[in-house]
Design a protein around this motif. Structure first.
Motif, PDB file in Angstrom:
ATOM      1  N   LYS A   1       6.015   2.866 -10.368  1.00  0.00           N
ATOM      2  CA  LYS A   1       7.131   2.506  -9.486  1.00  0.00           C
ATOM      3  C   LYS A   1       6.738   1.501  -8.412  1.00  0.00           C
ATOM      4  CE  LYS A   1       9.808   5.296 -11.649  1.00  0.00           C
ATOM      5  NZ  LYS A   1      10.654   4.691 -12.696  1.00  0.00           N
ATOM      6  N   SER A   2       5.444   1.445  -8.098  1.00  0.00           N
ATOM      7  CA  SER A   2       4.974   0.496  -7.078  1.00  0.00           C
ATOM      8  C   SER A   2       3.963  -0.441  -7.715  1.00  0.00           C
ATOM      9  CB  SER A   2       4.278   1.232  -5.928  1.00  0.00           C
ATOM     10  OG  SER A   2       5.121   2.151  -5.343  1.00  0.00           O
ATOM     11  N   PRO A   3       4.411  -1.289  -8.617  1.00  0.00           N
ATOM     12  CA  PRO A   3       3.442  -2.090  -9.374  1.00  0.00           C
ATOM     13  C   PRO A   3       2.633  -3.037  -8.496  1.00  0.00           C
ATOM     14  CG  PRO A   3       5.704  -2.831  -9.793  1.00  0.00           C
ATOM     15  CD  PRO A   3       5.801  -1.581  -8.986  1.00  0.00           C
ATOM     16  N   GLY A   4       3.124  -3.326  -7.291  1.00  0.00           N
ATOM     17  CA  GLY A   4       2.397  -4.277  -6.447  1.00  0.00           C
ATOM     18  C   GLY A   4       1.503  -3.610  -5.424  1.00  0.00           C
ATOM     19  N   ALA A   5       1.343  -2.298  -5.534  1.00  0.00           N
ATOM     20  CA  ALA A   5       0.665  -1.611  -4.436  1.00  0.00           C
ATOM     21  C   ALA A   5      -0.638  -0.957  -4.862  1.00  0.00           C
ATOM     22  CB  ALA A   5       1.586  -0.552  -3.841  1.00  0.00           C
TER      23      ALA A   5
ATOM     24  N   GLN B   1      -5.809 -14.252   1.491  1.00  0.00           N
ATOM     25  CA  GLN B   1      -5.556 -12.958   2.116  1.00  0.00           C
ATOM     26  C   GLN B   1      -4.845 -12.074   1.107  1.00  0.00           C
ATOM     27  OE1 GLN B   1      -3.981 -13.156   6.017  1.00  0.00           O
ATOM     28  NE2 GLN B   1      -4.016 -10.952   6.282  1.00  0.00           N
ATOM     29  N   ILE B   2      -5.384 -10.876   0.905  1.00  0.00           N
ATOM     30  CA  ILE B   2      -4.798  -9.966  -0.086  1.00  0.00           C
ATOM     31  C   ILE B   2      -4.493  -8.631   0.595  1.00  0.00           C
ATOM     32  CG2 ILE B   2      -5.215  -8.671  -2.237  1.00  0.00           C
ATOM     33  CD1 ILE B   2      -7.204 -10.914  -3.015  1.00  0.00           C
ATOM     34  N   VAL B   3      -3.299  -8.138   0.346  1.00  0.00           N
ATOM     35  CA  VAL B   3      -2.974  -6.755   0.730  1.00  0.00           C
ATOM     36  C   VAL B   3      -2.372  -6.106  -0.506  1.00  0.00           C
ATOM     37  CG1 VAL B   3      -1.739  -5.240   2.295  1.00  0.00           C
ATOM     38  CG2 VAL B   3      -2.460  -7.493   3.087  1.00  0.00           C
ATOM     39  N   GLY B   4      -2.945  -4.974  -0.932  1.00  0.00           N
ATOM     40  CA  GLY B   4      -2.487  -4.357  -2.171  1.00  0.00           C
ATOM     41  C   GLY B   4      -2.684  -5.340  -3.307  1.00  0.00           C
TER      42      GLY B   4
ATOM     43  N   ILE C   1       0.862  -1.179   0.000  1.00  0.00           N
ATOM     44  CA  ILE C   1       0.000   0.000   0.000  1.00  0.00           C
ATOM     45  C   ILE C   1       0.899   1.229   0.000  1.00  0.00           C
ATOM     46  CG2 ILE C   1      -1.690   1.336   1.338  1.00  0.00           C
ATOM     47  CD1 ILE C   1      -2.543  -1.371   2.630  1.00  0.00           C
ATOM     48  N   VAL C   2       0.639   2.177  -0.908  1.00  0.00           N
ATOM     49  CA  VAL C   2       1.387   3.435  -0.896  1.00  0.00           C
ATOM     50  C   VAL C   2       0.435   4.550  -0.480  1.00  0.00           C
ATOM     51  CG1 VAL C   2       2.561   5.173  -2.301  1.00  0.00           C
ATOM     52  CG2 VAL C   2       3.058   2.741  -2.655  1.00  0.00           C
TER      53      VAL C   2
END
Lengths: 288, 545
Positions: A176-180, A262-265, A152-153
């Motif tokens: 820049k934060s492809p996973g967030a 479970q998922i975050v971002g 998370i950004v």
């Protein structure tokens, strides 16, 4: 240790001045009965209101409501091992990384401690300065690696710039934060539910119900019709749920076993479900 | 009460009186050095001829060591090279993994408690063709007792299966770059990096206080000082809580304590302002034998651990750049405040990017707080190039180069970390001198053994462990090397007015040698035997410790 008995850890990363300490204080003031343990590099800049402090010694501050704040100095892992012995145990650990630390590396190290599970990596950015930081002669790669590590950004101080700039920074961060998942914030104010997993207390009552909480986030219960491929379902949720920040729940897999999603971002984790789990996945998303 | 010591030769390091046969001492200080006749004018004296066949040098100064060298000898030594312990016993080097196992088996047999851990130290697989030690090999020593071996670099730990089991890590599915897995999917027992070592380290006896120096460790460290001719040594990074300071004040004040210790306050774990406040208050507690109030700031990691910050083109093997251990903002703040308050900083930088940052911060800080004689010292600073040396000179900085490192890990740097060209410029003593940067050289004990004569040998010969000369152009001569381990190091500690040479008014600190370093083949310098020391006029024979 069974997965559900592990203490969840949220790692708060981001460069100096991005609002990490403000966020930590915000979470403390809105703990709402949750017993948080805050881990900070040093006590220096933590402006905890005096009336919240019950006792303080060299490395630990006891706060009202059963919360604590510990400084880990140069030995985070040792401090985390000490924390695991604390009685009663905290409900959730919030780990404030130093401004030059790589939160992904911290998460890697924590994965070797059996008492903890990673809840998520939150990286704060100052909308006004992040791109300049990312081009700094010395700090560029550190700042970019922090962004890469994020689930998370928080695009902090979003109120201080025009919509145009905010839009630009937002697309740049997405790259820049492809996973967030990216969330705009002012003065680090963000609902604790988005930062710390708290599914047990989400007011979800039925299939497809949509819950609005002061426009800050939506929750939804998704119940698949029959057995599913848990990985596939997690990926579908990530791709097709606008503004998805978190999701957690249980599904019956094709081979008949119950699994936890479970998922975050944009990071999903599939593990065996605890006994008695009922099918259904709660999603928490922003916007919309 | 005046004592005049006679000697075969006295090397004074005093340019106006370089050599003498006698030195007169009163109240722990030097009245003068010269001939007996010249010294008789000081009045009644006792002639002490203990050293009449020995060579006297100024007491050697180790500008970068850690008192934990004393503490580590509680554990089993399994290093590749012969090494002397505080009691004077020389432990044979373990030449291969079998020898390591044998040494551990001996130690294992001496512990009665079947559950007690067996900690060992100073392993270095570089000398075994990089063959790694596995947990199965250590299981041959014991399957019931946790065993751990700390590598010489301090960055890697090897453990047996029992230790992994106690830490809950003898399992599959671990996904961590610091934990290599075997074909069976279980950890091999090698653990890389402090964060990975800690959870297992506590089960093998490397607990949290390992780095802290206790009373016994400090005394043992001082014994090693006597055995290597050192009369002043730094303890370069310590948290220095009140109880540790009180212990050090008490121990160093004892009549039998043979060394002057200079502990530096480590920057980690406190805010910059708290650091400055603590250093300021420590400064006032200084005594003659415990010099407090200096600061150590660690800027990056290590080159062989790939955690040093290096400039383009980066690591030779393509590894990503290393880690910052402090932000530029905090570094700048500490430097500015220290210049303003006249506090003395030593910075740890290994990579040249970290060094560049320190130089930038110094340049900026000195504009705000011009300080004519700050002597801020770059420690290690192994990869600096000649442009950086020129900047250091302009900024009034000192350097303490890691000459020993070149011998132990030079081959590794050549082949793997920075590649041939930059490996040759590492620890560039000749460039430092030519650029006019005041220079010392160091051991970083316990990373390498305490022994300034060996360190001088390293800087003179620049041999690596495999026997190659690496960086012919950066060799220095014997005079330069002897200066670096006496006055040079004293200068970096702002103690050159008190120690580092044998001249009137200075402390009576001497290294007593069995032969003359100025008349020794430079390739044999490391083999010179040390009889002991004189510290503040007190005689300490290594044989009687």
């Amino acid at each position: 240790m069974p997965e559900q008995n592990k203490m969840p850890v949220t790692i708060i990363g981001g460069y100096l001045g991005s609002g990490k300490t403000t966020l930590v204080n915000h979470l403390l003031r809105n703990a709402d009965g949750k017993r948080l343990a805050i881990m900070v590099n040093e006590f220096g800049e933590l402006p905890i209101d005096a009336d919240l402090i019950e006792a303080q010694d060299d490395d630990i501050i006891s706060l009202s409501g059963g919360c604590v704040c510990c400084s880990y100095g140069n030995d985070l892992i040792m401090a985390m091992m000490d924390m695991a012995k604390m009685d009663p145990r905290p409900d959730h650990i919030v780990l404030e990384a130093s401004g030059v630390a790589l939160p992904g590396a911290i998460a890697n190290s924590l994965s070797l401690l059996n008492d903890y599970s990673l809840d998520g990596i939150v990286v704060l950015t100052d909308v006004e300065t992040i791109r300049e930081r990312a081009g700094d002669k010395y700090m560029s790669d550190t700042v970019l690696r922090q962004l890469e590590d994020a689930d998370i950004v928080l695009m902090n101080k979003a109120d201080l710039v025009s919509d145009n700039i905010s839009g630009d920074v937002s697309s740049w961060l997405a790259e820049k934060s492809p996973g967030a998942q990216i969330i705009k914030t002012e003065r680090s104010v963000v609902h604790p539910t988005l930062m710390l997993q708290d599914f047990e207390r989400q007011p979800v009552s039925g299939l497809g119900m949509k819950h609005h909480d002061a426009g800050q986030f939506n929750t939804e219960l998704v119940v698949p019709d029959g057995p599913v491929d848990a990985c596939q379902m997690a990926n579908d949720l990530i791709e097709n749920t606008p503004g998805l920040v978190r999701a957690k729940g249980f599904v019956k897999s094709i081979n008949g076993t119950m699994q936890t999603i479970q998922i975050v971002g944009k990071r999903a984790e599939i593990t065996p479900a605890p006994e008695g789990a009922e099918v259904g996945v709660i999603t928490i998303s922003v916007g919309g | 009460m005046t004592t005049i010591f006679s000697a075969r030769k006295i090397i004074t390091m005093n340019p106006s009186n370089p050599e003498a046969t006698h030195v007169a001492v009163r109240d722990g200080r030097i009245l003068g050095a010269g001939s007996l006749q010249e010294l008789e004018g000081w009045g009644q004296y006792t002639l002490d001829e203990t050293f009449k066949d020995k060579v006297i040098m100024p007491g050697l100064v180790e500008g970068h060591s850690h008192a934990m060298e004393g503490t580590l000898w509680k554990y089993t030594y399994v290093g590749f090279f012969d090494r002397m312990d505080p009691h004077g016993k020389v432990w044979d080097g373990a030449g291969d993994i079998e020898a390591v196992i044998t040494r551990l088996e001996e130690a294992n047999g001496k512990i009665d408690d079947p559950d007690a851990p067996l900690p060992a130290w100073s392993l270095d697989p570089i000398y075994f063709n990089n063959e790694r030690v596995s947990r199965e090999q250590l299981d041959r020593v014991s399957t019931t007792r946790p065993i751990g071996i700390m590598h010489a670099s301090g960055h890697i730990l090897n453990v047996n299966s029992k230790a992994l089991e106690l830490a809950g890590l003898l399992k599959s599915g671990i996904n961590n770059p610091g934990v290599p897995l075997g074909k069976d999917g279980l950890p091999t027992g090698e653990l890389k990096g402090p964060d990975v070592m800690t959870p297992v380290g506590i089960h093998v006896g490397f607990d949290r206080d390992m780095l802290a120096c206790d009373e016994e460790g400090l005394i043992d460290f001082a014994k090693l000082c006597v055995r290597s001719g050192v009369t002043t040594a730094t303890d370069l990074a310590a948290r220095l809580p009140e109880e540790a300071v009180n212990m050090m004040l008490e121990v160093t004040a004892r009549k039998t304590f043979p060394a002057r210790i200079v502990p530096l306050r480590y920057h980690h774990g406190v805010t910059p302002d708290e650091l400055i406040k603590h250093a300021t208050s420590l400064k006032k507690q200084s005594t003659d034998r415990l010099r407090l109030g200096k600061i150590k700031v660690v800027v990056d990691g290590s080159i062989q651990g790939f955690s040093a910050r290096i400039r383009w083109p980066g690591y030779y093997n393509g590894a990503p750049n290393g880690l910052w251990y402090i932000s530029p903002e905090h570094l700048r703040h500490i430097i500015n405040a220290s210049l303003e308050k006249d506090l003395h900083i030593h910075t740890h930088t290994n990579g040249d990017e970290a060094t560049e940052l320190v130089l930038d911060c110094m340049e900026e800080g000195l504009l705000k707080h011009p300080s004519r004689d700050h002597r801020f010292t770059l420690q290690h600073c192994q990869l600096a190039d000649s442009a950086q040396f020129r900047r250091m000179a302009k900024l009034g900085m000192c350097i303490n180069l890691f000459a020993n490192h070149h011998f132990y890990w030079g081959d590794e740097h050549y082949n793997l970390t920075v590649g041939p060209e930059r490996a040759k410029r590492m620890n560039a003593c000749a460039t430092a001198i030519e650029s006019g940067v005041p220079m010392a050289i160091h051991s970083d004990a316990p990373i390498t053994p305490l022994g300034p004569l060996f360190t001088a040998w390293c800087a003179i010969n620049r041999l690596t462990a495999s026997g190659r000369t690496q960086g012919e152009e950066e060799k220095i001569d014997i005079d330069e090397a002897l200066y670096a381990i006496t006055l040079g190091a004293a200068y970096t500690l702002k103690l050159d007015g008190e120690i580092g040479s044998i001249e009137s008014g200075k402390r009576a600190d001497f290294a007593i040698l069995e032969s003359d370093p100025e008349d020794t083949d430079p390739t044999k310098l490391k083999d010179i035997k040390v009889w002991g020391t004189v510290q503040d006029g007190r005689i300490f024979s290594a044989a009687d410790l």
